[in-house]
Structures are given as C-alpha cells and as structure tokens.
Design an enzyme around this catalytic site. Structure first.
Site, PDB file in Angstrom:
ATOM      1  N   THR A 294       0.842  -1.191   0.000  1.00 29.11           N
ATOM      2  CA  THR A 294       0.000   0.000   0.000  1.00 29.11           C
ATOM      3  C   THR A 294       0.881   1.247   0.000  1.00 29.11           C
ATOM      4  O   THR A 294       2.081   1.188   0.287  1.00 29.11           O
ATOM      5  CB  THR A 294      -0.892   0.041   1.246  1.00 29.11           C
ATOM      6  OG1 THR A 294      -0.050   0.086   2.406  1.00 29.11           O
ATOM      7  CG2 THR A 294      -1.808  -1.167   1.317  1.00 29.11           C
ATOM      8  N   TRP A 316      -5.528   1.889   9.886  1.00 27.73           N
ATOM      9  CA  TRP A 316      -6.482   0.997  10.568  1.00 27.73           C
ATOM     10  C   TRP A 316      -7.357   0.326   9.519  1.00 27.73           C
ATOM     11  O   TRP A 316      -8.397   0.840   9.125  1.00 27.73           O
ATOM     12  CB  TRP A 316      -7.339   1.777  11.569  1.00 27.73           C
ATOM     13  CG  TRP A 316      -8.222   0.884  12.389  1.00 27.73           C
ATOM     14  CD1 TRP A 316      -9.578   0.707  12.229  1.00 27.73           C
ATOM     15  CD2 TRP A 316      -7.837   0.038  13.470  1.00 27.73           C
ATOM     16  NE1 TRP A 316     -10.048  -0.206  13.153  1.00 27.73           N
ATOM     17  CE2 TRP A 316      -8.995  -0.631  13.931  1.00 27.73           C
ATOM     18  CE3 TRP A 316      -6.611  -0.237  14.092  1.00 27.73           C
ATOM     19  CZ2 TRP A 316      -8.964  -1.540  14.991  1.00 27.73           C
ATOM     20  CZ3 TRP A 316      -6.587  -1.142  15.150  1.00 27.73           C
ATOM     21  CH2 TRP A 316      -7.749  -1.773  15.592  1.00 27.73           C
ATOM     22  N   HIS A 330     -12.146   5.831   4.403  1.00 30.76           N
ATOM     23  CA  HIS A 330     -11.444   7.113   4.374  1.00 30.76           C
ATOM     24  C   HIS A 330     -12.134   8.087   5.319  1.00 30.76           C
ATOM     25  O   HIS A 330     -13.360   8.104   5.388  1.00 30.76           O
ATOM     26  CB  HIS A 330     -11.453   7.725   2.968  1.00 30.76           C
ATOM     27  CG  HIS A 330     -10.593   7.010   1.987  1.00 30.76           C
ATOM     28  ND1 HIS A 330     -10.845   7.022   0.628  1.00 30.76           N
ATOM     29  CD2 HIS A 330      -9.469   6.269   2.146  1.00 30.76           C
ATOM     30  CE1 HIS A 330      -9.922   6.311   0.002  1.00 30.76           C
ATOM     31  NE2 HIS A 330      -9.080   5.843   0.903  1.00 30.76           N
ATOM     32  N   HIS A 346      -4.071  -5.384  -2.436  1.00 26.11           N
ATOM     33  CA  HIS A 346      -3.349  -5.174  -1.184  1.00 26.11           C
ATOM     34  C   HIS A 346      -3.764  -6.204  -0.131  1.00 26.11           C
ATOM     35  O   HIS A 346      -4.812  -6.835  -0.233  1.00 26.11           O
ATOM     36  CB  HIS A 346      -3.617  -3.771  -0.637  1.00 26.11           C
ATOM     37  CG  HIS A 346      -3.275  -2.679  -1.590  1.00 26.11           C
ATOM     38  ND1 HIS A 346      -2.010  -2.521  -2.126  1.00 26.11           N
ATOM     39  CD2 HIS A 346      -4.023  -1.675  -2.122  1.00 26.11           C
ATOM     40  CE1 HIS A 346      -2.001  -1.474  -2.928  1.00 26.11           C
ATOM     41  NE2 HIS A 346      -3.211  -0.952  -2.944  1.00 26.11           N
TER      42      HIS A 346
END
Length: 375
Positions: A294, A316, A330, A346
């Site tokens: 990421t 997190w 987000h 990811h």
C-alpha cells in the site's frame, strides 16, 4: 578446503535468493493477470538483486512471523492508548534502515531524475508490461534535477494514512509538531485539521485520485478544485507514481499540464521503476507475504532512510475500531472497501499486523485512537 566450502555455501545462498525473488515476481504476474513480455519486470528484479542480501527484520530476536490472517480477528490485536508508555528502540530502527538499504535507497529511488531520461524516451509500465509510454515534454520539465531528499534527515516524521479512525482523534496538533509530515493521495486537510493537522511536506497522488476525487477534471469547476488543493501544498513534494499502469497516463499528463500552466509551487517527484518491487522484495524476505504494498507501507519503508523516529496515524484496515464502533475506510469520503477481499491488490490487515509488531518493539509508533491532549 575451508575457503572452498565457504564459496560453495555463498553460491548456494545466492541461488536461493534469486529463486525466491523470481518466485515472488511470478506471483505478481499471476495477480495482475497479464501474459507475455517480461523484460521490464526482469530488469527490476536484477536491479533489486544487485542490492539485496537476504535480511530479516528482527522482532524479539527473530524474524517477523509469516502471517496469513486476513480476518477481523486482527481486531483483537489492540494498540495501547496514546498515554501508555512507548519507548523508541533506536537500535532496532537503525538495523531496519540498514536492512532496507540493501534493497533500495529512498534518497535515489524516491524519484527518477532529469539526467536519466529525455523527451521521447520509451518506458514500459511496471504492471502493464506490454504497454509503453513516451516521456512527454511536460513530464521531463517536471523531473527533479536532484533528489528532493538529498542529504535530508529529520528527527521525527509523521506518516498520515487516510483511515476514518482519525475522525475525533484530535491528533492534528500532534501531527503538525513533527519535523516532516507525509500524507497520502491528496487527502483533504483544511476541513479536518483538528484530527489530521495541516502540515504537509510530502504528499502522494495516485492517478486514480483524479478520477475518484476530482471527477477526471471534467469541467472548469473540478479543475479549479484540484488547483486549490495543489496550491495549498505550498512547496511540498508531490509524489506521483506515473509509471505504474497504462490507465493513469492521461491523468498524470493533466496534472503535469496544470502545474506548469499555473506555476504551482510544488516539487514534483516520480518514483523509480524499481521501487515497488524492491519494497515488496524487502517485506517478502522478512516473511511478510504482502501482494502489492500500500501507499502507507511504501512511505514507511522510504521514511526509514531519512527519519530517526517514525509515527503512524490513520492506519487501521478494519471496519470497526477497538471499541467495536464503525470506522469509515477514508476519513473524508464514503468509499467502501473490502479489506479481506481476494480481489484486492493489497493485504492491509497483514501489513497492519507487521507494523503493530514493529510498534511493540519500538521501531515505530502506531496511533489508532485519540492523541494525548485530545478532548
């Protein structure tokens, strides 16, 4: 005889490293789902291998455990509150820096430099290896002449992820006290300053952000919104991964053109072609079996080169916080994300577990709740 035996052992170890790296790259090829030409990836592997001896991140005297847990069981791995004792382990931090330097050098790999390319040069995309791009005049003009991090060193660095766990954290003031602040994907700050701060020294911008956050600059209104965000950077480093995939070409060119036309005060940087595979190679050889790193993990890996102490905020990758309250993907939008989806490029919970291990050993500090002094 003893010297000959050592030579044979060294040769065997070298062959093992080459085998492992090629196996890992083959895994990437399967994930991406492309076939055909392998020239670009092989050259990245060769470049990576030229710097790599098999190194391990030391955690409690051993390497990081191989972790395959992708479930929300990771929620059980809670982080102590900010007020709890955390002590920086300088010895471990220096060891990690030295190990990473065997794979990449952030000072050099943070950006391709002007002297290495010229307009018209052909570049193979890192993931779409059968597709190429030509270096445009605009891109060439924005390439830095020297590394934006040349001879730079900072006492403390903050890397600010974009998780909704930042909301109501009150971490903004603490974040802004750090010597160098890294942010991801042009995330907005003004309207969330109390929780995320305002200071920005480096910010990344994946080309997909232009589509998702700025409607592909479809009209003057959206172009103005992007310009306002760029002007707000005020001399910061804008880190644009321009060579990853074919789909981002137009968006990178749009941004480059805006920067030049409006004389935006930013220092552009375009990561080297080998960086992503070098970072992945480092973590894989330390038994952290990520797919594609990421942006947050990339930034941490780079930051070890020029930061004495590294503090992470907004990392997190779970839908619930430690108190089982819902957490937005987000902090600034309503986008949904499948953290454990097999289709995701990811492996965020896995990355988090590795970073948490480093937090517990004092190599970095991971804040996932309220900051000290937050009310």
């Amino acid at each position: 005889m003893q010297l000959q035996f050592r030579s044979w052992m060294l040769a065997a170890l070298t062959l093992l490293v080459v085998f492992l790296i090629f196996a890992d790259i083959s895994e990437i090829e399967e994930e991406i789902g492309n076939s055909g030409g392998r020239g670009t990836i092989r050259s990245a592997v060769n470049s990576l291998h030229s710097k790599s001896n098999r190194a391990e991140v030391v955690i409690n005297g051993s390497s990081l455990p191989a972790v395959a847990d992708r479930s929300n069981e990771s929620l059980k791995h809670s982080i102590q509150p900010a007020s709890s004792k955390w002590r920086h382990n300088q010895t471990l931090s220096l060891r990690i820096r030295k190990q990473i330097l065997k794979f990449l050098d952030a000072e050099k790999d943070i950006s391709v430099l002007k002297g290495t390319l010229k307009p018209g040069d052909i570049i193979h995309y890192i993931f779409d290896r059968d597709s190429t791009m030509n270096v445009s005049q605009n891109l060439y003009e924005l390439l830095p002449r020297t590394s934006p991090l040349k001879n730079k060193h900072f006492q403390t660095c903050a890397i600010v992820g974009n998780s909704g766990v930042l909301l109501n954290s009150g971490c903004g003031q603490e974040i802004d006290t750090h010597s160098f602040v890294i942010r991801c994907n042009l995330a907005p700050v003004q309207e969330y300053a109390r929780d995320v701060g305002l200071k920005t020294d480096l910010v990344t911008m994946n080309p997909s952000v232009i589509q998702r956050a700025f409607e592909d600059l479809v009209n003057a209104t959206w172009r103005e919104k992007l310009l306002q965000r760029l002007h707000g950077l005020n001399g910061s480093i804008l880190w644009i991964p321009a060579f990853m995939a074919r789909g981002g070409k137009e968006r990178v060119e749009w941004v480059n053109a805006l920067i030049l036309k409006h004389h935006v005060n930013v220092r552009t940087a375009y990561p080297s072609l080998r960086l992503l595979h070098a970072v992945r190679g480092y973590w894989l050889t330390n038994k952290v079996h990520i797919k594609r790193p990421t942006t947050g993990l990339l930034m941490y890996t780079l930051a070890t080169r020029f930061c004495n102490q590294i503090y992470l905020y907004g990392f997190w990758p779970f839908p619930l916080d430690q108190n089982q309250n819902p957490v937005k993907y987000h902090y600034y939008d309503s986008l949904k994300y499948g953290y454990t989806s097999q289709a995701s490029p990811h492996t965020m919970p896995l990355e988090f577990k590795a970073l948490k291990s480093l937090h517990e050993q004092g190599a970095l500090k991971l804040t996932v709740g309220q900051c000290d002094g937050a009310t």
